[in-house]
Write a protein that holds these residues in place. Structure first.
Motif, short mmCIF file in Angstrom:
data_model
loop_
_atom_site.label_atom_id
_atom_site.label_comp_id
_atom_site.label_asym_id
_atom_site.label_seq_id
_atom_site.Cartn_x
_atom_site.Cartn_y
_atom_site.Cartn_z
N PRO A 1 0.80 -1.24 0.00
CA PRO A 1 0.00 0.00 0.00
C PRO A 1 0.83 1.28 0.00
O PRO A 1 0.31 2.34 -0.33
N ILE A 2 2.11 1.16 0.34
CA ILE A 2 2.96 2.36 0.36
C ILE A 2 3.05 3.01 -1.02
O ILE A 2 3.32 4.21 -1.14
N LEU A 3 2.78 2.23 -2.08
CA LEU A 3 2.80 2.78 -3.44
C LEU A 3 1.74 3.87 -3.62
O LEU A 3 1.89 4.75 -4.48
N LEU A 4 0.70 3.83 -2.82
CA LEU A 4 -0.37 4.81 -2.96
C LEU A 4 0.09 6.22 -2.61
O LEU A 4 -0.52 7.19 -3.05
N ASP A 5 1.16 6.32 -1.82
CA ASP A 5 1.69 7.65 -1.49
C ASP A 5 2.23 8.34 -2.74
O ASP A 5 2.04 9.54 -2.94
N PHE A 6 2.91 7.56 -3.60
CA PHE A 6 3.37 8.11 -4.88
C PHE A 6 2.18 8.55 -5.72
O PHE A 6 2.20 9.62 -6.34
#
Length: 325
Positions: free
Chosen positions: A179-184
């Protein structure tokens, strides 16, 4: 900030805040300082999520007017990120006597060790694995018309962010599909649509980062939404922000602060011991000062050297082309 610079003050100052958040979090997580409720300090680690949101934003803004070719774009990102990281990694290898060849090589190449070793040689390097993967994917979409590229890339990252939630995904997919990809994605879409919120909502974004984990453990709600709120609202503050020397300097040095702070915190822990409030405060200040020194006397000279080599190589190539014709 030099006259005529196109640097966005709000985004630049958020870099400073993100770096200080991570440093302060590690002061608590390494027990230089203690908190009555450790959960109340964990939100500071989401300076990383803010960094990722900033990366997504800056990549869109910096390539919108005249998209570079993918190779040039990726090289510039490597030139910006790699040299200081390689030096920091080499220092850790020498200092610890690290002998795991794959761990060293994967660290240098910004690749996950995938169970062969316990992450990068420099612990904070795990974030750069995600940064470089994002840059590589972003580069692939540069030749595509912007109105298609950004929504398409955002869609791919959203889908990829779900992979780790499926049972038994392949190890590499599980590593990157988080889910950290959603920050990008949040940073990209805010930049692409020039989405802004009232500036007074910026403190609310940081408040949500601190409080949301008490209500839910769904990361998009605890991190991505607050980060998006911070980015979108901070952009509305640009007309009020000035070129203040110290925040400008710390924004410029944010990457160096991020990479170098463990070189200060761990010796400070040995010197002061655990739960030493004064030692923790000194360590935070010393980490910032050390990062500024690393920025001025290592990062900037290295970057300029690489630019000179690049310009010289380009000049020689042009000369050779001229002779050939």
């Amino acid at each position: 900030m030099p006259p005529g610079s196109h640097r966005i003050r709000s985004i630049h100052y958020l870099r400073m805040i993100a770096a200080v958040m991570v440093v302060t979090y590690h002061v608590f997580s390494y027990h230089l300082m203690s908190a009555d409720d450790p959960a109340m300090t964990r939100w500071l680690r989401e300076g990383v999520g803010l960094f990722f949101g900033i990366s997504g934003y800056v990549m869109v803004i910096s390539t919108s007017a005249s998209p570079p070719d993918p190779a040039s774009f990726f090289w510039r990102r490597v030139r910006r990120i790699a040299p200081l990281y390689w030096i920091a990694t080499a220092c850790v290898v020498i200092g610890t006597g690290e002998e795991n060849g794959w761990k060293i090589l994967s660290s240098m190449l910004f690749l996950p060790s995938m169970g062969i070793a316990d992450g990068p040689v420099l612990p904070v390097g795990w974030t750069l694995n995600f940064e470089m993967a994002f840059y590589a994917l972003f580069a692939l979409f540069l030749p595509v018309p912007r109105r298609i590229a950004i929504p398409a890339l955002a869609s791919i990252l959203i889908l990829a962010s779900c992979i780790s939630q499926f049972p038994d995904p392949p190890p590499l997919a599980a590593y990157y599909g988080q889910p950290i990809l959603l920050d990008f994605v949040a940073g990209m879409l805010i930049a692409h649509f020039d989405f802004r919120l009232p500036g007074w909502l910026t403190p609310l974004g940081f408040l949500l980062l601190a409080l949301a984990p008490q209500w839910t453990d769904i990361r998009p709600l605890t991190v991505t939404v607050p980060v998006a709120l911070i980015l979108a609202s901070a952009r509305s503050l640009d007309h009020k922000l000035k070129d203040w020397p110290l925040p400008t300097l710390l924004g410029e040095a944010s990457y160096a602060i991020y990479l170098s702070h463990l070189f200060i915190l761990l010796p400070a822990l040995l010197f002061f011991g655990q739960d030493h409030a004064g030692g923790g405060a000194i360590a935070i200040l010393a980490s910032i000062v050390a990062g500024v020194i690393a920025h001025k006397y290592i990062e900037i000279p290295l970057t300029e050297l690489l630019r000179q080599v690049e310009r010289r190589g380009f000049g020689l190539a042009q000369q050779a082309d001229g002779q050939a014709t």
